[in-house]
Design a protein around this motif. Structure first.
Motif, PDB file in Angstrom:
ATOM      1  N   ARG A 105      45.784  27.918   0.168  1.00 15.53           N
ATOM      2  CA  ARG A 105      46.458  28.399   1.384  1.00 15.53           C
ATOM      3  C   ARG A 105      47.679  27.541   1.683  1.00 15.53           C
ATOM      4  NH1 ARG A 105      41.220  29.831   3.395  1.00 15.53           N
ATOM      5  NH2 ARG A 105      40.941  27.840   4.465  1.00 15.53           N
ATOM      6  N   ILE A 106      47.565  26.246   1.386  1.00 14.14           N
ATOM      7  CA  ILE A 106      48.704  25.344   1.583  1.00 14.14           C
ATOM      8  C   ILE A 106      49.788  25.611   0.546  1.00 14.14           C
ATOM      9  CG2 ILE A 106      49.439  22.920   1.490  1.00 14.14           C
ATOM     10  CD1 ILE A 106      46.596  22.217   2.509  1.00 14.14           C
ATOM     11  N   GLN A 107      49.355  25.792  -0.699  1.00 16.85           N
ATOM     12  CA  GLN A 107      50.305  26.015  -1.792  1.00 16.85           C
ATOM     13  C   GLN A 107      49.679  26.995  -2.772  1.00 16.85           C
ATOM     14  OE1 GLN A 107      52.003  22.458  -3.548  1.00 16.85           O
ATOM     15  NE2 GLN A 107      52.443  23.527  -5.456  1.00 16.85           N
ATOM     16  N   SER A 108      50.091  28.241  -2.693  1.00 12.52           N
ATOM     17  CA  SER A 108      49.426  29.317  -3.440  1.00 12.52           C
ATOM     18  C   SER A 108      49.565  29.182  -4.950  1.00 12.52           C
ATOM     19  CB  SER A 108      49.974  30.679  -2.992  1.00 12.52           C
ATOM     20  OG  SER A 108      51.367  30.754  -3.250  1.00 12.52           O
ATOM     21  N   ASP A 109      50.573  28.437  -5.407  1.00 12.25           N
ATOM     22  CA  ASP A 109      50.787  28.307  -6.850  1.00 12.25           C
ATOM     23  C   ASP A 109      50.273  26.967  -7.398  1.00 12.25           C
ATOM     24  OD1 ASP A 109      52.628  26.601  -5.714  1.00 12.25           O
ATOM     25  OD2 ASP A 109      54.325  27.249  -6.954  1.00 12.25           O
ATOM     26  N   TYR A 110      49.417  26.267  -6.625  1.00 12.02           N
ATOM     27  CA  TYR A 110      48.917  24.973  -7.088  1.00 12.02           C
ATOM     28  C   TYR A 110      47.857  25.203  -8.167  1.00 12.02           C
ATOM     29  CZ  TYR A 110      47.413  20.132  -7.119  1.00 12.02           C
ATOM     30  OH  TYR A 110      47.101  18.855  -7.511  1.00 12.02           O
ATOM     31  N   HIS A 111      48.251  24.988  -9.402  1.00 16.39           N
ATOM     32  CA  HIS A 111      47.453  25.385 -10.560  1.00 16.39           C
ATOM     33  C   HIS A 111      46.089  24.701 -10.640  1.00 16.39           C
ATOM     34  CE1 HIS A 111      46.538  26.802 -14.578  1.00 16.39           C
ATOM     35  NE2 HIS A 111      46.342  25.558 -14.969  1.00 16.39           N
ATOM     36  N   PRO A 112      45.969  23.367 -10.413  1.00 12.83           N
ATOM     37  CA  PRO A 112      44.639  22.745 -10.539  1.00 12.83           C
ATOM     38  C   PRO A 112      43.590  23.383  -9.632  1.00 12.83           C
ATOM     39  CG  PRO A 112      46.338  21.059 -10.527  1.00 12.83           C
ATOM     40  CD  PRO A 112      47.019  22.356 -10.182  1.00 12.83           C
ATOM     41  N   ALA A 113      43.963  23.693  -8.383  1.00 12.43           N
ATOM     42  CA  ALA A 113      43.002  24.320  -7.471  1.00 12.43           C
ATOM     43  C   ALA A 113      42.630  25.717  -7.947  1.00 12.43           C
ATOM     44  CB  ALA A 113      43.577  24.373  -6.063  1.00 12.43           C
ATOM     45  N   LYS A 114      43.616  26.473  -8.391  1.00 11.58           N
ATOM     46  CA  LYS A 114      43.366  27.833  -8.862  1.00 11.58           C
ATOM     47  C   LYS A 114      42.451  27.823 -10.089  1.00 11.58           C
ATOM     48  CE  LYS A 114      46.914  30.440  -8.607  1.00 11.58           C
ATOM     49  NZ  LYS A 114      48.220  31.125  -8.841  1.00 11.58           N
ATOM     50  N   GLU A 115      42.736  26.908 -11.001  1.00 12.24           N
ATOM     51  CA  GLU A 115      41.942  26.812 -12.227  1.00 12.24           C
ATOM     52  C   GLU A 115      40.485  26.442 -11.937  1.00 12.24           C
ATOM     53  OE1 GLU A 115      42.278  23.325 -15.084  1.00 12.24           O
ATOM     54  OE2 GLU A 115      43.429  24.856 -16.151  1.00 12.24           O
ATOM     55  N   LYS A 116      40.292  25.469 -11.022  1.00 11.03           N
ATOM     56  CA  LYS A 116      38.931  25.024 -10.716  1.00 11.03           C
ATOM     57  C   LYS A 116      38.158  26.073  -9.924  1.00 11.03           C
ATOM     58  CE  LYS A 116      40.369  20.259 -11.093  1.00 11.03           C
ATOM     59  NZ  LYS A 116      40.778  19.017 -10.428  1.00 11.03           N
ATOM     60  N   LEU A 117      38.850  26.780  -9.046  1.00 12.83           N
ATOM     61  CA  LEU A 117      38.202  27.845  -8.291  1.00 12.83           C
ATOM     62  C   LEU A 117      37.754  28.964  -9.233  1.00 12.83           C
ATOM     63  CD1 LEU A 117      37.369  28.866  -5.498  1.00 12.83           C
ATOM     64  CD2 LEU A 117      39.663  29.864  -5.272  1.00 12.83           C
ATOM     65  N   ASN A 118      38.606  29.315 -10.180  1.00 14.24           N
ATOM     66  CA  ASN A 118      38.255  30.354 -11.159  1.00 14.24           C
ATOM     67  C   ASN A 118      37.086  29.902 -12.025  1.00 14.24           C
ATOM     68  OD1 ASN A 118      40.270  32.082 -10.275  1.00 14.24           O
ATOM     69  ND2 ASN A 118      41.757  31.397 -11.802  1.00 14.24           N
ATOM     70  N   ARG A 119      37.070  28.631 -12.386  1.00 15.11           N
ATOM     71  CA  ARG A 119      35.999  28.119 -13.232  1.00 15.11           C
ATOM     72  C   ARG A 119      34.648  28.207 -12.511  1.00 15.11           C
ATOM     73  NH1 ARG A 119      36.959  22.200 -14.568  1.00 15.11           N
ATOM     74  NH2 ARG A 119      38.901  23.099 -15.374  1.00 15.11           N
ATOM     75  N   ILE A 120      34.657  27.819 -11.225  1.00 10.47           N
ATOM     76  CA  ILE A 120      33.411  27.915 -10.449  1.00 10.47           C
ATOM     77  C   ILE A 120      32.964  29.366 -10.323  1.00 10.47           C
ATOM     78  CG2 ILE A 120      32.434  27.696  -8.134  1.00 10.47           C
ATOM     79  CD1 ILE A 120      33.906  25.089  -7.806  1.00 10.47           C
ATOM     80  N   SER A 121      33.904  30.257 -10.060  1.00  9.36           N
ATOM     81  CA  SER A 121      33.574  31.690  -9.916  1.00  9.36           C
ATOM     82  C   SER A 121      32.956  32.228 -11.189  1.00  9.36           C
ATOM     83  CB  SER A 121      34.840  32.477  -9.555  1.00  9.36           C
ATOM     84  OG  SER A 121      35.376  32.046  -8.332  1.00  9.36           O
ATOM     85  N   ASN A 122      33.519  31.841 -12.328  1.00 10.56           N
ATOM     86  CA  ASN A 122      32.977  32.302 -13.612  1.00 10.56           C
ATOM     87  C   ASN A 122      31.582  31.763 -13.857  1.00 10.56           C
ATOM     88  OD1 ASN A 122      35.310  33.746 -14.212  1.00 10.56           O
ATOM     89  ND2 ASN A 122      36.263  32.037 -15.304  1.00 10.56           N
ATOM     90  N   GLU A 123      31.347  30.512 -13.447  1.00  7.36           N
ATOM     91  CA  GLU A 123      30.035  29.916 -13.665  1.00  7.36           C
ATOM     92  C   GLU A 123      28.979  30.520 -12.740  1.00  7.36           C
ATOM     93  OE1 GLU A 123      30.345  25.697 -13.378  1.00  7.36           O
ATOM     94  OE2 GLU A 123      31.530  25.515 -15.198  1.00  7.36           O
ATOM     95  N   LEU A 124      29.399  30.977 -11.549  1.00 10.30           N
ATOM     96  CA  LEU A 124      28.463  31.552 -10.607  1.00 10.30           C
ATOM     97  C   LEU A 124      28.118  32.996 -10.939  1.00 10.30           C
ATOM     98  CD1 LEU A 124      29.781  30.116  -7.215  1.00 10.30           C
ATOM     99  CD2 LEU A 124      27.742  29.390  -8.489  1.00 10.30           C
ATOM    100  N   ASN A 125      29.013  33.634 -11.698  1.00 11.50           N
ATOM    101  CA  ASN A 125      28.788  35.060 -12.051  1.00 11.50           C
ATOM    102  C   ASN A 125      27.888  35.179 -13.280  1.00 11.50           C
ATOM    103  OD1 ASN A 125      30.340  35.937  -9.930  1.00 11.50           O
ATOM    104  ND2 ASN A 125      32.241  35.954 -11.139  1.00 11.50           N
TER     105      ASN A 125
END
Length: 241
Positions: free
Chosen positions: A221-241
């Motif tokens: 929300r602070i920085q929509s293009d901040y890659h480390p946060a996006k990458e880690k969020l996607n990784r958690i989502s994939n692991e939870l699915n």
């Protein structure tokens, strides 16, 4: 998921060119906009201070810039010592000399020169950060924490200082204390996507995935293009699915 906290401390090995407003870190892609803006402010201030150098010092400074471009750090150090003769009480020169000692793997002299820089200008917050970075490189984390505490004493609303202290506490395996520092950091300025991401990483390490997800989302929300946060969020989502 195992989190490696390498991105937290990499920013503290800053190299600020005497000739150009360019900042580099070991993992510059991890720097968010807040950090980049803070570094830009310091670089612009440094550039203004250099513009006030006497003409003979500017000539030597230009030679230093050329040596750095060629990665000839030994020659850059020798030239810096010439510059130091002209301006013996200039804190920026002491700081730069420290960086050259670091490049030449002389950590003790780098630390001594940072002490000189801090003594001459105790209000420059980046001197403390650079010294803490060298100390941490030497695995002297407790001493680095002491330096950051000195920084916090003069900059008690600077989020970057608390973020650094948190990262050092993590290396000392003091996760609870580190979390307290991250909590302070997010309440201070500047607001930083990187800091929320770092706290999210700690929550993952503590197996509090819900809070980690919230922090990664806050970072984006602070920085929509901040890659480390996006990458880690996607990784958690994939692991939870």
């Amino acid at each position: 998921m195992k989190i490696v906290f390498s991105n937290i401390i990499s920013v503290f090995f800053l190299f600020i060119s005497f000739q150009k407003s360019i900042c580099q870190s070991q993992k510059s892609n991890d720097l968010d906009d807040a950090y980049k803006q803070e570094l830009l402010v310091e670089n612009n201030a440094l550039k203004s201070r250099i513009e006030n150098f006497p003409s003979e010092a500017k000539v030597i400074n230009a030679k230093i810039a050329q040596s750095i471009k060629q990665k000839n750090y030994a020659n850059a150090l020798a030239l810096t010592k010439e510059l130091e003769i002209i301006l013996p009480k200039n804190a920026d020169i002491k700081n730069f000399k420290s960086k050259m000692y670091y490049k030449l793997n002389n950590m003790e002299l780098a630390i001594e020169s940072y002490d000189d820089a801090i003594r001459l200008n105790p209000r420059n917050k980046w001197f403390y950060i650079n010294k803490a970075g060298v100390l941490s490189e030497e695995d002297r984390f407790e001493e680095a924490v002491e330096i950051v505490d000195q920084l916090i004493a003069i900059e008690n609303n600077w989020s970057i200082a608390y973020n650094l202290k948190a990262s050092l506490l993590l290396y000392l395996k003091k996760n609870k204390e580190a979390l307290l520092m991250f909590n302070k950091a997010v309440d201070c300025k500047p607001e930083s996507a990187q800091i929320y991401t770092n706290r999210g990483d700690l929550y993952v390490e503590m197996n509090d995935i819900k809070k980690a997800i919230l922090d990664y989302k806050k970072a984006l929300r602070i920085q929509s293009d901040y890659h480390p946060a996006k990458e880690k969020l996607n990784r958690i989502s994939n692991e939870l699915n």
